[in-house]
Write a protein that holds these residues in place. Structure first.
Motif, PDB file in Angstrom:
ATOM      1  N   HIS A   8       0.858  -1.190   0.000  1.00 33.82           N
ATOM      2  CA  HIS A   8       0.000   0.000   0.000  1.00 33.82           C
ATOM      3  C   HIS A   8       0.887   1.230   0.000  1.00 33.82           C
ATOM      4  O   HIS A   8       2.022   1.199   0.462  1.00 33.82           O
ATOM      5  CB  HIS A   8      -0.897   0.016   1.236  1.00 33.82           C
ATOM      6  CG  HIS A   8      -1.793  -1.163   1.344  1.00 33.82           C
ATOM      7  ND1 HIS A   8      -2.867  -1.360   0.513  1.00 33.82           N
ATOM      8  CD2 HIS A   8      -1.764  -2.235   2.160  1.00 33.82           C
ATOM      9  CE1 HIS A   8      -3.466  -2.491   0.830  1.00 33.82           C
ATOM     10  NE2 HIS A   8      -2.812  -3.045   1.824  1.00 33.82           N
ATOM     11  N   GLY A   9       0.368   2.329  -0.486  1.00 32.20           N
ATOM     12  CA  GLY A   9       1.099   3.578  -0.415  1.00 32.20           C
ATOM     13  C   GLY A   9       2.029   3.802  -1.583  1.00 32.20           C
ATOM     14  O   GLY A   9       1.913   3.175  -2.634  1.00 32.20           O
ATOM     15  N   THR A  10       2.972   4.705  -1.358  1.00 35.10           N
ATOM     16  CA  THR A  10       3.824   5.149  -2.460  1.00 35.10           C
ATOM     17  C   THR A  10       5.213   4.534  -2.465  1.00 35.10           C
ATOM     18  O   THR A  10       5.984   4.786  -3.379  1.00 35.10           O
ATOM     19  CB  THR A  10       3.975   6.678  -2.400  1.00 35.10           C
ATOM     20  OG1 THR A  10       4.526   7.032  -1.134  1.00 35.10           O
ATOM     21  CG2 THR A  10       2.638   7.375  -2.600  1.00 35.10           C
ATOM     22  N   SER A  11       5.554   3.721  -1.466  1.00 33.15           N
ATOM     23  CA  SER A  11       6.921   3.199  -1.417  1.00 33.15           C
ATOM     24  C   SER A  11       7.244   2.325  -2.626  1.00 33.15           C
ATOM     25  O   SER A  11       8.331   2.428  -3.196  1.00 33.15           O
ATOM     26  CB  SER A  11       7.176   2.452  -0.113  1.00 33.15           C
ATOM     27  OG  SER A  11       6.273   1.382   0.032  1.00 33.15           O
ATOM     28  N   SER A  12       6.335   1.479  -3.034  1.00 32.79           N
ATOM     29  CA  SER A  12       6.575   0.652  -4.223  1.00 32.79           C
ATOM     30  C   SER A  12       6.599   1.508  -5.484  1.00 32.79           C
ATOM     31  O   SER A  12       7.426   1.298  -6.372  1.00 32.79           O
ATOM     32  CB  SER A  12       5.492  -0.418  -4.360  1.00 32.79           C
ATOM     33  OG  SER A  12       5.557  -1.314  -3.282  1.00 32.79           O
ATOM     34  N   ASN A  54      -5.176  11.422 -11.777  1.00 33.84           N
ATOM     35  CA  ASN A  54      -6.204  11.236 -10.765  1.00 33.84           C
ATOM     36  C   ASN A  54      -5.537  10.817  -9.459  1.00 33.84           C
ATOM     37  O   ASN A  54      -4.334  10.563  -9.423  1.00 33.84           O
ATOM     38  CB  ASN A  54      -7.296  10.255 -11.225  1.00 33.84           C
ATOM     39  CG  ASN A  54      -6.809   8.834 -11.386  1.00 33.84           C
ATOM     40  OD1 ASN A  54      -5.909   8.375 -10.686  1.00 33.84           O
ATOM     41  ND2 ASN A  54      -7.416   8.106 -12.318  1.00 33.84           N
ATOM     42  N   ASP A  55      -6.320  10.744  -8.397  1.00 37.25           N
ATOM     43  CA  ASP A  55      -5.750  10.449  -7.084  1.00 37.25           C
ATOM     44  C   ASP A  55      -5.407   8.968  -6.914  1.00 37.25           C
ATOM     45  O   ASP A  55      -4.736   8.611  -5.958  1.00 37.25           O
ATOM     46  CB  ASP A  55      -6.698  10.880  -5.969  1.00 37.25           C
ATOM     47  CG  ASP A  55      -6.785  12.391  -5.849  1.00 37.25           C
ATOM     48  OD1 ASP A  55      -5.879  13.079  -6.367  1.00 37.25           O
ATOM     49  OD2 ASP A  55      -7.746  12.883  -5.250  1.00 37.25           O
ATOM     50  N   TYR A  56      -5.846   8.120  -7.819  1.00 32.08           N
ATOM     51  CA  TYR A  56      -5.565   6.692  -7.687  1.00 32.08           C
ATOM     52  C   TYR A  56      -4.214   6.323  -8.296  1.00 32.08           C
ATOM     53  O   TYR A  56      -3.408   5.661  -7.664  1.00 32.08           O
ATOM     54  CB  TYR A  56      -6.693   5.876  -8.329  1.00 32.08           C
ATOM     55  CG  TYR A  56      -6.502   4.400  -8.185  1.00 32.08           C
ATOM     56  CD1 TYR A  56      -6.540   3.786  -6.933  1.00 32.08           C
ATOM     57  CD2 TYR A  56      -6.286   3.605  -9.291  1.00 32.08           C
ATOM     58  CE1 TYR A  56      -6.360   2.428  -6.794  1.00 32.08           C
ATOM     59  CE2 TYR A  56      -6.106   2.242  -9.160  1.00 32.08           C
ATOM     60  CZ  TYR A  56      -6.140   1.664  -7.910  1.00 32.08           C
ATOM     61  OH  TYR A  56      -5.953   0.315  -7.782  1.00 32.08           O
ATOM     62  N   ILE A  57      -3.942   6.765  -9.525  1.00 31.78           N
ATOM     63  CA  ILE A  57      -2.665   6.423 -10.162  1.00 31.78           C
ATOM     64  C   ILE A  57      -1.852   7.650 -10.560  1.00 31.78           C
ATOM     65  O   ILE A  57      -0.881   7.548 -11.301  1.00 31.78           O
ATOM     66  CB  ILE A  57      -2.838   5.498 -11.385  1.00 31.78           C
ATOM     67  CG1 ILE A  57      -3.668   6.161 -12.474  1.00 31.78           C
ATOM     68  CG2 ILE A  57      -3.405   4.171 -10.999  1.00 31.78           C
ATOM     69  CD1 ILE A  57      -3.655   5.405 -13.788  1.00 31.78           C
ATOM     70  N   GLY A  58      -2.223   8.807 -10.047  1.00 29.42           N
ATOM     71  CA  GLY A  58      -1.451  10.015 -10.339  1.00 29.42           C
ATOM     72  C   GLY A  58      -1.453  10.322 -11.826  1.00 29.42           C
ATOM     73  O   GLY A  58      -2.503  10.387 -12.455  1.00 29.42           O
TER      74      GLY A  58
END
Length: 105
Positions: A8-12, A54-58
């Motif tokens: 989850h989140g942006t680390s990956s 968008n807020d899901y995949i930028g």
């Protein structure tokens, strides 16, 4: 499903984006960060609804398999490829101009 494989989140996303940028830079070592970012944005898998972001995949899913062999035009070296408004935009634009002046000597 093994919970250790779910992230989850942006680390990956950060790891994938930086690895993709590194692949582009290895193929084009003379490009600037602005050019690498522009190519990553231009070759990204965009949101399915047709939005720019968008807020899901930028701005989209990085696709180094597309970007490295077919980068297209990387554009101007000193022009930030994202439109940024407000005070943050002014700082980004000023920083870009300062970096361009320093590169010119």
């Amino acid at each position: 499903m093994d919970r250790r494989s779910v992230t989850h989140g942006t680390s990956s996303a950060s790891a994938l984006a930086s690895a993709s940028a590194a692949l582009l830079w290895s193929a084009h070592p003379d490009w600037t960060n602005n050019q690498v970012l522009r190519v990553l944005l231009n070759t990204a898998g965009k949101p399915k609804d047709g939005a720019e972001r968008n807020d899901y995949i930028g701005y989209g899913v990085v696709r180094p398999r597309v970007a490295v062999p077919n980068p297209g035009d990387p554009g101007p070296a000193n022009e930030f490829p994202l439109v940024v408004g407000g005070a943050v935009g002014a700082v980004v634009r000023r920083r870009g101009r300062d970096e361009a002046k320093a590169a010119q000597g």
